[in-house]
Write a protein that holds these residues in place. Structure first.
Motif, PDB file in Angstrom:
ATOM      1  N   UNK A 277       2.146  -1.414  -3.018  1.00  0.00           N
ATOM      2  CA  UNK A 277       1.726  -0.080  -3.413  1.00  0.00           C
ATOM      3  C   UNK A 277       0.744  -0.066  -4.566  1.00  0.00           C
ATOM      4  N   UNK A 278       0.578  -1.191  -5.233  1.00  0.00           N
ATOM      5  CA  UNK A 278      -0.419  -1.276  -6.294  1.00  0.00           C
ATOM      6  C   UNK A 278      -1.699  -1.940  -5.801  1.00  0.00           C
ATOM      7  N   UNK A 279      -1.722  -2.307  -4.517  1.00  0.00           N
ATOM      8  CA  UNK A 279      -2.880  -2.961  -3.931  1.00  0.00           C
ATOM      9  C   UNK A 279      -3.825  -1.977  -3.269  1.00  0.00           C
ATOM     10  N   UNK A 280      -4.943  -2.482  -2.791  1.00  0.00           N
ATOM     11  CA  UNK A 280      -5.979  -1.634  -2.207  1.00  0.00           C
ATOM     12  C   UNK A 280      -5.813  -1.472  -0.705  1.00  0.00           C
ATOM     13  N   UNK A 281      -6.619  -0.583  -0.154  1.00  0.00           N
ATOM     14  CA  UNK A 281      -6.688  -0.437   1.297  1.00  0.00           C
ATOM     15  C   UNK A 281      -7.609  -1.528   1.828  1.00  0.00           C
ATOM     16  N   UNK A 282      -7.033  -2.547   2.423  1.00  0.00           N
ATOM     17  CA  UNK A 282      -7.775  -3.680   2.970  1.00  0.00           C
ATOM     18  C   UNK A 282      -6.914  -4.337   4.040  1.00  0.00           C
ATOM     19  N   UNK A 283      -7.517  -5.068   4.962  1.00  0.00           N
ATOM     20  CA  UNK A 283      -6.759  -5.616   6.097  1.00  0.00           C
ATOM     21  C   UNK A 283      -5.504  -6.393   5.717  1.00  0.00           C
ATOM     22  N   UNK A 284      -5.559  -7.210   4.672  1.00  0.00           N
ATOM     23  CA  UNK A 284      -4.417  -8.029   4.311  1.00  0.00           C
ATOM     24  C   UNK A 284      -3.284  -7.286   3.643  1.00  0.00           C
ATOM     25  N   UNK A 285      -3.510  -6.016   3.286  1.00  0.00           N
ATOM     26  CA  UNK A 285      -2.484  -5.261   2.566  1.00  0.00           C
ATOM     27  C   UNK A 285      -2.057  -4.000   3.305  1.00  0.00           C
ATOM     28  N   UNK A 286      -2.457  -3.866   4.561  1.00  0.00           N
ATOM     29  CA  UNK A 286      -2.136  -2.631   5.283  1.00  0.00           C
ATOM     30  C   UNK A 286      -1.467  -2.904   6.626  1.00  0.00           C
TER      31      UNK A 286
END
Length: 214
Positions: free
Chosen positions: A141-150
């Motif tokens: 939840x502190x990360x960005x919208x990007x393929x590895x985090x979604x």
């Protein structure tokens, strides 16, 4: 008289202020800026600091192009639905007037460069399990919208991943209070009361049977 503010080297959206041109418009300093796209423009300093001008105009042109691209997608339900998810994602992170900006862009959460192209986002969605009714969820939840985090999840699963969830660790396992309650067949309000009001130890709160109804 107020001291003139030096904006040289500062970034304002896609623009970097290079130097004061010496010109004045409505008695306001005009700054020569370079946009990330390579174009150089002159902008009134107050428009930079106030957030009114954040690109040479390329941002609006890109959004217009994207809108025209998506116009043809409207006839395809799957692509059309993903577009609105993409648009809401970008708005939360980049539009300071959006009601949820403070929880996203205001916390430094961004959309990766690749996903600024709606077609790239749709391709990723199609290849990674999107189906109607699912929403995009950030694993960290502190990360960005990007393929590895979604990932694509149900609304219920997404609610469990909210940053204000009460996480409980027991027997080397950590998960939200609501998920513990569901798995142990304990009403969530009962479990919350045991921990927050009655101050039971975690082991007792999770293992003592509940005879109430959900």
């Amino acid at each position: 008289m107020n001291k003139k503010r030096d904006l040289a080297g500062q970034r304002f959206g896609r623009l970097i202020a290079l130097y004061d041109t010496g010109e004045r418009k409505d008695r306001k300093a005009v700054w020569h800026c370079r946009c990330d796209c390579g174009t150089e423009v002159d902008v009134i300093g107050r428009n930079l600091t106030g957030g009114h001008t954040t690109s040479c105009g390329c941002y609006n042109r890109e959004r217009t192009a994207e809108a025209h691209t998506v116009h043809g997608m409207a006839r395809h339900g799957k692509q059309h639905s993903v577009y609105w998810i993409w648009r809401a994602m970008c708005q939360r992170c980049e539009n300071q007037d959006h009601k949820y900006y403070k929880d996203y862009g205001g916390r430094g959460i961004t959309v990766c460069d690749e996903w600024h192209d709606v077609r790239a986002f749709i391709d990723w969605a199609s290849a990674n399990g999107w189906r109607k009714g699912l929403s995009i969820d950030r694993i960290d939840n502190n990360g960005n919208y990007e393929p590895g985090n979604c990932r694509w999840v149900t609304w219920k699963e997404q609610a469990r991943n909210k940053r204000n969830n009460h996480l409980i660790t027991f027997d080397n396992k950590t998960q939200p209070l609501a998920q513990w309650a569901e798995g142990l067949n304990i009403p969530v309000n009962t479990l919350r009361s045991r921990i927050n009001q009655l101050h039971w130890p975690i082991e007792r709160a999770l293992t003592e049977p509940s005879y109430g109804k959900k």
